[in-house]
Enzyme design. Structure first.
Site, short mmCIF file in Angstrom:
data_model
loop_
_atom_site.label_atom_id
_atom_site.label_comp_id
_atom_site.label_asym_id
_atom_site.label_seq_id
_atom_site.Cartn_x
_atom_site.Cartn_y
_atom_site.Cartn_z
N CYS A 17 0.84 -1.21 0.00
CA CYS A 17 0.00 0.00 0.00
C CYS A 17 0.86 1.26 0.00
CB CYS A 17 -0.92 0.00 1.21
SG CYS A 17 -0.03 -0.17 2.75
N GLU A 23 -3.24 4.02 13.54
CA GLU A 23 -2.88 2.91 14.43
C GLU A 23 -1.37 2.94 14.61
OE1 GLU A 23 -4.78 -0.89 13.78
OE2 GLU A 23 -6.64 0.03 13.08
P1 NAD Z 1 -10.13 -5.52 -0.70
O1 NAD Z 1 -10.74 -4.27 -0.23
O2 NAD Z 1 -10.56 -6.10 -1.99
O3 NAD Z 1 -10.37 -6.70 0.36
C1 NAD Z 1 -9.93 -6.58 1.71
C2 NAD Z 1 -10.81 -7.46 2.58
O4 NAD Z 1 -12.13 -6.92 2.61
C3 NAD Z 1 -10.94 -8.90 2.12
O5 NAD Z 1 -10.88 -9.73 3.25
C4 NAD Z 1 -12.31 -8.91 1.48
O6 NAD Z 1 -12.93 -10.18 1.49
C5 NAD Z 1 -13.06 -7.96 2.38
N1 NAD Z 1 -14.26 -7.33 1.80
C6 NAD Z 1 -14.47 -6.99 0.51
N2 NAD Z 1 -15.69 -6.40 0.39
C7 NAD Z 1 -16.25 -6.37 1.61
C8 NAD Z 1 -17.48 -5.88 2.13
N3 NAD Z 1 -18.39 -5.30 1.35
N4 NAD Z 1 -17.72 -6.01 3.46
C9 NAD Z 1 -16.80 -6.58 4.27
N5 NAD Z 1 -15.62 -7.06 3.84
C10 NAD Z 1 -15.34 -6.96 2.53
O7 NAD Z 1 -8.55 -5.28 -0.68
P2 NAD Z 1 -7.39 -6.28 -1.17
O8 NAD Z 1 -7.47 -6.41 -2.65
O9 NAD Z 1 -7.42 -7.51 -0.33
O10 NAD Z 1 -6.07 -5.48 -0.75
C11 NAD Z 1 -5.44 -4.54 -1.58
C12 NAD Z 1 -5.82 -3.14 -1.19
O11 NAD Z 1 -5.50 -2.93 0.18
C13 NAD Z 1 -5.09 -2.05 -1.94
O12 NAD Z 1 -6.00 -1.03 -2.26
C14 NAD Z 1 -4.08 -1.53 -0.93
O13 NAD Z 1 -3.65 -0.21 -1.13
C15 NAD Z 1 -4.83 -1.68 0.34
N6 NAD Z 1 -3.92 -1.75 1.48
C16 NAD Z 1 -3.85 -0.67 2.33
C17 NAD Z 1 -2.97 -0.71 3.41
C18 NAD Z 1 -2.84 0.46 4.37
O14 NAD Z 1 -2.24 0.27 5.40
N7 NAD Z 1 -3.37 1.62 4.06
C19 NAD Z 1 -2.17 -1.84 3.62
C20 NAD Z 1 -2.29 -2.91 2.73
C21 NAD Z 1 -3.17 -2.86 1.66
#
Ligand code: NAD
Length: 495
Positions: free
Chosen positions: A297, A476
């Site tokens: 991220c 956090e």
């Molecule tokens: P995602 O949002 O697709 O999924 C994350 C989680 O949310 C998964 O467990 C998924 O099943 C769940 N989810 C999806 N829709 C949901 C809903 N409607 N209700 C509840 N849960 C739901 O993200 P991803 O593809 O797993 O991860 C990549 C993304 O994460 C990128 O955008 C990245 O930038 C971000 N990220 C941010 C940080 C940070 O610290 N800011 C760190 C790592 C990743």
């Protein structure tokens, strides 16, 4: 590999609820793919309302029972023993993480697993040493009053995790949640269910009471993720993932006015001034663009380089990218693994195509990589660098989350600050310069949650971590985690 956490030889990931592993009531499962081979290597049970209800209820009982009754000292001792046990089973966690993500063993063994353990230790230490506030208050009768604060656990916390650092990012939430006395229900990413499942064994081994740590597998919408975030028995939701998902979760949390902590996407910039130490800037930018195959991220996707050093910087970054060895997790010397899934591969390749349609010059890469042998169906792409894109192009504005970046020249400080800030996101930036005054001046004007000067991803777990703008809500890390994981109560005593 210890197979006690697997139900059969074929690898089945079960839910972990109330201290025990079990299948879904519906019998529904979904396939889990190893990204380095492109093959299905396991099935995970898909949780529905029944499993979410059972997990939330187990978490509530533990909060009102054995876990809630522990002293801070006993509770944090247990949290520290979780860290010790992860380290004792380091190889099991490492193997589970590299199958699920395909990331190089060198990366997972230096970052993912050690940080996964450290997150428990650091937050336990923080909680042990934290003090509250106290005020002597004057009253009209002259006798006065004393106000003091106590921090109490928030309650049952829903922890929704992404796939890019499965153990590290999950424990970044579970560590402080447990240290603060909460109980949790974790919904790991559907792409990476392994290490969250394995952690259940660790909890049982060290004697964390049943119901404190629960895992329900499944997808987001219409599945375990949505059922969990909309469950009225959940007192707070902490989420890391895409901004779009964060919006859906924030809406779900609105019912019942539950607090959220959201760590979301980014479109991070690096700014390289002509006076920078170019060796360090190249080394840092190589990591910030290509580490974890660009699936970080905090990673850099926009690189602004001051015009006098633009050509040299571009040529050296290209040489660095072309020297990267792409391959499977246990191949010798590999620094770049696969993308996480076939779906993500399609997304990244669609941006590779789009870049060319938007007029980019492809300095290097730009396509899928066909490797040999076991990895021939893995989700590998070429490390890619573009020049010639405008700041308005979609490739410069949208999060790609792959091993790629766009280079653009700039001419002065004001201009580059405005261009770096010209984004919907506000997660991270890195600035490379040997001019001390400029470094500090630029850092504080960037609209981000974290700015690195002459470095990248140098993390001190005590510092505030989070995003500005569409990159998140809340901070956090260290004592900042207490804002979300505890409820502060003021007690006023009339003397
Ligand atoms: P995602 O949002 O697709 O999924 C994350 C989680 O949310 C998964 O467990 C998924 O099943 C769940 N989810 C999806 N829709 C949901 C809903 N409607 N209700 C509840 N849960 C739901 O993200 P991803 O593809 O797993 O991860 C990549 C993304 O994460 C990128 O955008 C990245 O930038 C971000 N990220 C941010 C940080 C940070 O610290 N800011 C760190 C790592 C990743």
């Amino acid at each position: 590999m210890n197979e006690a956490w697997l139900m059969t030889e074929r690898q089945e990931f079960l839910h972990f609820i109330d201290g025990a592993y079990g299948p879904s009531a519906s019998g529904k499962t979904f396939p889990v793919v190893a990204p380095a081979t492109g093959e299905i290597y396991a099935a995970a049970h898909e949780g529905g309302e029944a499993e979410v209800n059972a997990a939330v209820s187990a978490a509530r009982s533990a909060l009102n029972g054995a876990w809630g009754a522990l002293s801070i000292a006993d509770r944090t001792d247990l949290v520290i023993s979780v860290a010790d046990e992860i380290n004792a089973r380091f190889d099991d966690f490492l193997e589970a993480e590299i199958i699920d993500t395909g990331k190089p063993k060198s990366l997972a063994s230096h970052i993912d697993i050690p940080r996964g353990a450290a997150n428990f230790k650091m937050f336990a230490d923080t909680i042990r040493t934290i003090s509250g506030e106290a005020f002597e208050t004057a009253t009209p009768d002259g006798a006065g009053a004393i106000n003091y604060s106590v921090r109490k656990p928030r309650g049952v916390i829903a922890v929704i995790c992404p796939w890019n650092f499965p153990l590290l990012l999950m424990t970044w939430k579970v560590g402080p949640a447990l240290a603060c006395g909460n109980t949790v229900v974790v919904k790991p990413s559907e792409e990476t269910p392994a290490t969250a499942t394995l952690l259940g064994e660790v909890m049982n081994k060290v004697g964390v009471p049943k119901g404190v740590y629960n895992v329900v597998h499944g997808y987001g919408p219409g599945s375990a993720g949505e059922f969990l975030t909309s469950h009225p028995g959940v007192d707070g939701i902490t989420f890391t993932g895409e901004t779009r998902t964060g919006e859906a979760i924030m809406k779900a949390a609105g019912t019942g006015v539950r607090p959220v902590s959201l760590e979301l996407g980014g479109k991070n910039s690096a700014i390289v001034f002509a006076d920078a130490n170019l060796d360090r800037a190249i080394e840092g930018t190589m990591r910030s663009v290509f580490a974890n195959c660009g699936q970080v991220c905090l990673g850099t996707e926009r690189v602004y380089v001051e015009r006098p050093v633009f050509d040299e910087f571009a040529a050296r970054l290209k040489t660095g990218a072309e020297a990267l060895k792409v391959g499977g997790p246990i191949e010798e010397g590999v620094s770049l693994g696969p993308l996480i899934s076939a779906e993500h591969l399609d997304k990244v390749l669609s941006y590779y195509e789009l870049a060319e349609q938007e007029g980019a010059q492809v300095l290097t890469g730009g396509g899928r990589l066909a490797l040999g042998c076991a990895t021939k169906n893995g989700f590998f792409v070429e490390p890619t660098i573009w020049t010639g894109l405008t700041d308005e192009s979609r490739v410069m504005r949208e999060e790609i989350f792959g091993p790629c970046c766009a280079l653009a020249p700039f001419d002065d400080e004001e201009e580059v600050i405005a261009r770096a800030n010209n984004t919907y996101y506000g997660l991270a930036a890195s600035v490379w310069t040997d001019n001390l005054s400029r470094a500090h001046r630029v850092a504080r004007r960037l609209e981000v949650g974290v700015c690195w000067l002459n470095s990248w991803f140098l993390r001190d777990l005590r510092t505030a971590f989070g995003g500005a703008k569409a990159s998140g809500v809340g901070r956090e890390g260290g004592v900042h985690s207490l804002e979300f994981y505890t409820e502060l109560e003021n007690i006023c005593v009339k003397l």
